[in-house]
Motif scaffolding. Structure first.
Motif, PDB file in Angstrom:
ATOM      1  N   UNK A 110       0.857  -1.183   0.000  1.00 11.17           N
ATOM      2  CA  UNK A 110       0.000   0.000   0.000  1.00 11.17           C
ATOM      3  C   UNK A 110       0.894   1.234   0.000  1.00 11.17           C
ATOM      4  N   UNK A 111       0.522   2.225  -0.756  1.00  6.78           N
ATOM      5  CA  UNK A 111       1.377   3.403  -0.961  1.00  6.78           C
ATOM      6  C   UNK A 111       1.731   4.124   0.335  1.00  6.78           C
ATOM      7  N   UNK A 112       0.952   3.932   1.402  1.00  6.96           N
ATOM      8  CA  UNK A 112       1.208   4.636   2.654  1.00  6.96           C
ATOM      9  C   UNK A 112       2.015   3.811   3.663  1.00  6.96           C
ATOM     10  N   UNK A 113       2.483   2.622   3.262  1.00  7.80           N
ATOM     11  CA  UNK A 113       3.097   1.708   4.231  1.00  7.80           C
ATOM     12  C   UNK A 113       4.612   1.561   4.098  1.00  7.80           C
ATOM     13  N   UNK A 114       5.273   2.422   3.331  1.00  7.18           N
ATOM     14  CA  UNK A 114       6.717   2.266   3.151  1.00  7.18           C
ATOM     15  C   UNK A 114       7.474   2.348   4.473  1.00  7.18           C
ATOM     16  N   UNK A 115       7.075   3.225   5.377  1.00 10.95           N
ATOM     17  CA  UNK A 115       7.781   3.353   6.660  1.00 10.95           C
ATOM     18  C   UNK A 115       7.785   2.041   7.435  1.00 10.95           C
ATOM     19  N   UNK A 116       6.681   1.319   7.360  1.00 12.32           N
ATOM     20  CA  UNK A 116       6.603   0.030   8.044  1.00 12.32           C
ATOM     21  C   UNK A 116       7.635  -0.947   7.477  1.00 12.32           C
ATOM     22  N   UNK A 117       7.809  -0.962   6.173  1.00 13.72           N
ATOM     23  CA  UNK A 117       8.748  -1.896   5.548  1.00 13.72           C
ATOM     24  C   UNK A 117      10.188  -1.442   5.694  1.00 13.72           C
ATOM     25  N   UNK A 118      10.395  -0.180   5.961  1.00 12.74           N
ATOM     26  CA  UNK A 118      11.758   0.308   6.197  1.00 12.74           C
ATOM     27  C   UNK A 118      12.332  -0.247   7.496  1.00 12.74           C
ATOM     28  N   UNK A 119      11.477  -0.810   8.349  1.00 14.47           N
ATOM     29  CA  UNK A 119      11.921  -1.419   9.598  1.00 14.47           C
ATOM     30  C   UNK A 119      12.203  -2.912   9.460  1.00 14.47           C
ATOM     31  N   UNK A 176      10.819  -8.015 -12.572  1.00 15.92           N
ATOM     32  CA  UNK A 176      10.403  -7.350 -13.804  1.00 15.92           C
ATOM     33  C   UNK A 176       8.904  -7.062 -13.847  1.00 15.92           C
ATOM     34  N   UNK A 177       8.165  -7.352 -12.773  1.00 12.58           N
ATOM     35  CA  UNK A 177       6.708  -7.274 -12.831  1.00 12.58           C
ATOM     36  C   UNK A 177       6.054  -6.070 -12.145  1.00 12.58           C
ATOM     37  N   UNK A 178       6.523  -5.584 -10.995  1.00 17.71           N
ATOM     38  CA  UNK A 178       5.670  -4.722 -10.168  1.00 17.71           C
ATOM     39  C   UNK A 178       5.302  -3.382 -10.777  1.00 17.71           C
ATOM     40  N   UNK A 179       6.216  -2.736 -11.516  1.00 18.56           N
ATOM     41  CA  UNK A 179       5.898  -1.408 -12.049  1.00 18.56           C
ATOM     42  C   UNK A 179       4.758  -1.474 -13.067  1.00 18.56           C
ATOM     43  N   UNK A 180       4.763  -2.516 -13.880  1.00 23.29           N
ATOM     44  CA  UNK A 180       3.675  -2.672 -14.840  1.00 23.29           C
ATOM     45  C   UNK A 180       2.345  -2.882 -14.134  1.00 23.29           C
ATOM     46  N   UNK A 181       2.361  -3.647 -13.044  1.00 25.86           N
ATOM     47  CA  UNK A 181       1.114  -3.915 -12.320  1.00 25.86           C
ATOM     48  C   UNK A 181       0.569  -2.634 -11.675  1.00 25.86           C
ATOM     49  N   UNK A 182       1.458  -1.805 -11.144  1.00 31.31           N
ATOM     50  CA  UNK A 182       1.015  -0.521 -10.572  1.00 31.31           C
ATOM     51  C   UNK A 182       0.444   0.371 -11.666  1.00 31.31           C
ATOM     52  N   UNK A 183       1.119   0.420 -12.794  1.00 26.87           N
ATOM     53  CA  UNK A 183       0.688   1.277 -13.902  1.00 26.87           C
ATOM     54  C   UNK A 183      -0.696   0.881 -14.398  1.00 26.87           C
ATOM     55  N   UNK A 184      -0.959  -0.424 -14.447  1.00 29.54           N
ATOM     56  CA  UNK A 184      -2.254  -0.900 -14.941  1.00 29.54           C
ATOM     57  C   UNK A 184      -3.393  -0.563 -13.979  1.00 29.54           C
ATOM     58  N   UNK A 185      -3.060  -0.267 -12.732  1.00 33.57           N
ATOM     59  CA  UNK A 185      -4.100  -0.057 -11.713  1.00 33.57           C
ATOM     60  C   UNK A 185      -3.870   1.270 -10.990  1.00 33.57           C
ATOM     61  N   UNK A 186      -3.794   2.341 -11.781  1.00 34.50           N
ATOM     62  CA  UNK A 186      -3.471   3.646 -11.193  1.00 34.50           C
ATOM     63  C   UNK A 186      -4.599   4.204 -10.335  1.00 34.50           C
ATOM     64  N   UNK A 187      -5.743   3.511 -10.322  1.00 31.89           N
ATOM     65  CA  UNK A 187      -6.828   3.918  -9.432  1.00 31.89           C
ATOM     66  C   UNK A 187      -6.694   3.368  -8.029  1.00 31.89           C
ATOM     67  N   UNK A 188      -5.738   2.476  -7.819  1.00 31.24           N
ATOM     68  CA  UNK A 188      -5.499   1.891  -6.506  1.00 31.24           C
ATOM     69  C   UNK A 188      -4.285   2.550  -5.856  1.00 31.24           C
ATOM     70  N   UNK A 189      -4.237   2.522  -4.529  1.00 33.87           N
ATOM     71  CA  UNK A 189      -3.114   3.127  -3.791  1.00 33.87           C
ATOM     72  C   UNK A 189      -2.007   2.095  -3.590  1.00 33.87           C
ATOM     73  N   UNK A 190      -1.311   1.768  -4.678  1.00 36.36           N
ATOM     74  CA  UNK A 190      -0.257   0.767  -4.641  1.00 36.36           C
ATOM     75  C   UNK A 190       1.085   1.408  -4.976  1.00 36.36           C
ATOM     76  N   UNK A 191       2.156   0.814  -4.454  1.00 33.36           N
ATOM     77  CA  UNK A 191       3.499   1.314  -4.739  1.00 33.36           C
ATOM     78  C   UNK A 191       4.471   0.146  -4.691  1.00 33.36           C
ATOM     79  N   UNK A 192       5.624   0.324  -5.313  1.00 30.80           N
ATOM     80  CA  UNK A 192       6.689  -0.674  -5.243  1.00 30.80           C
ATOM     81  C   UNK A 192       7.540  -0.373  -4.015  1.00 30.80           C
TER      82      UNK A 192
END
Length: 279
Positions: A110-119, A176-192
Motif C-alpha cells: 500500500x502506498x502509505x506503508x513504506x515506513x513500516x517496511x523500512x523497519x 520485472x513485474x511490479x511497475x507494470x502492475x502498478x501502472x495498470x491499476x493507477x486507481x489503486x493506492x499501490x506502490x513498489x
C-alpha cells in the motif's frame, strides 16, 4: 548453370517441406517473445535452424493446458517456473531461462506503508507481516515453508484490490513485474516497496514431452553453447523487460532476505553460478 539453379531450388523447397515443427502457445506480450528468441538462439547455436520451423499456436493456453497439449503432441515446448509435477510428467531442460530472476522478488505494498517496511531487516521481521499470493502458485508453498503468513485468494486480480484494502501487507512479484502492475491499476493506492529484495532459487525452464528427448537434447546443446560464448547473457540482459527492471530495481542497494525453495529437484544446477543472476 540452369540445371544447377534448378537443383538448388529443389533443395530449398525440400528443406522447407521437411523442416520439423516446434509449436508453442500463442503469446500476447513482448516479455514472452524473449523465450521464443531463446529457442531461436538455441537452434542457431546447435546449427539446426534450417531443420526446424517455429510455429505459434492460434490459441493461448495456460500452463496446465500446455502440459496436457505437450503430452498429446499439439504443442512441442513450453516455458514455466519449475514445479515437481512438471519435472515428473515432462522432460525439463535444466537451464534457468531467466537466470533465476523469477525468484528475486520485490513487493507491491500500500502506498502509505513504506515506513513500516523500512523497519524490516530480517526474515523474522518479515514474518510479522502478511503476504498475498495466488492459492495455486508455486511461490505460495515456498513462503509458507519459511513460516510467513500468506493470504491466498484464487484469482490473481483479487490480490491487488485486497492489498489496496489492507487485507494483507505485501504482494511479492518478480523483479520485472511490479511497475507494470502498478501502472495498470493507477486507481489503486499501490506502490513498489523501496528497500527489500526477497530471494529464493526459482528456475524457469523449457519443458518438452517425455517422448521428445531428441528436442530436449537439441535445445539443451544449443543453450549450453550460447552460455559458453556469451550470447545467452547478451540476449538476457538486453531484453527490454529485463534491462528496464534491473535499472529500476537497484537490487545491489536493497536488504536481501534469502529463503530456501523446498520444491526444487535434486538435479537443479545450483552449483553452476554462470546460470544464475549475480548481484
Amino acid at each position: 548453370m540452369k540445371y544447377l539453379f534448378t537443383t538448388l531450388m529443389l533443395v530449398c523447397v525440400c528443406v522447407c517441406v521437411c523442416a520439423q515443427e516446434i509449436k508453442y502457445t500463442q503469446i500476447k506480450d513482448d516479455k514472452s517473445r524473449y523465450f521464443v528468441e531463446l529457442i531461436e538462439l538455441a537452434l542457431d547455436k546447435a546449427q539446426a535452424s534450417s531443420q526446424f520451423k517455429l510455429n505459434e499456436s492460434s490459441k493461448s493456453f495456460n500452463q496446465q493446458q500446455q502440459v496436457e497439449r505437450l503430452n498429446t503432441g499439439e504443442l512441442s515446448i513450453m516455458w514455466a517456473g519449475t514445479q515437481p509435477e512438471y519435472e515428473s510428467n515432462l522432460l525439463p531442460i535444466r537451464i534457468p531461462l531467466m537466470k533465476g530472476l523469477q525468484g528475486h522478488r520485490l513487493f507491491l505494498i500500500h502506498a502509505e506503508q513504506q515506513n513500516q517496511f523500512s523497519q524490516v531487516h530480517s526474515i523474522n521481521d518479515l514474518r510479522k507481516l502478511r503476504a498475498g499470493q495466488g492459492r495455486f502458485w508455486g511461490d505460495t508453498n515456498i513462503l509458507k515453508h519459511s513460516g510467513m503468513p500468506v493470504v491466498t485468494p484464487v484469482k490473481k486480480e483479487s490480490l491487488f484490490y485486497m492489498l489496496d484494502g489492507g487485507r494483507f501487507d505485501y504482494l511479492p512479484l518478480g523483479v520485472h513485474e511490479p511497475w507494470d502492475e502498478v501502472h495498470r491499476r493507477d486507481g489503486l493506492s499501490l506502490a513498489v516497496e523501496q528497500n527489500i529484495l526477497l530471494i529464493y532459487p526459482m528456475p524457469m525452464y523449457f519443458f518438452v514431452a517425455k517422448d521428445n528427448a531428441a528436442l530436449r537434447d537439441l535445445i539443451e546443446r544449443g543453450l549450453e553453447t550460447a552460455i559458453a560464448d556469451g550470447s545467452f547473457d547478451q540476449l538476457f540482459y538486453n531484453a527490454p523487460h529485463v534491462k528496464n527492471a534491473l535499472d529500476k530495481a537497484n537490487l545491489a542497494a536493497r536488504t536481501v532476505i534469502r529463503i530456501p525453495n523446498p520444491n526444487l529437484h535434486q538435479a537443479t544446477p545450483l552449483d553452476r553460478p554462470e546460470l544464475w543472476l549475480q548481484l
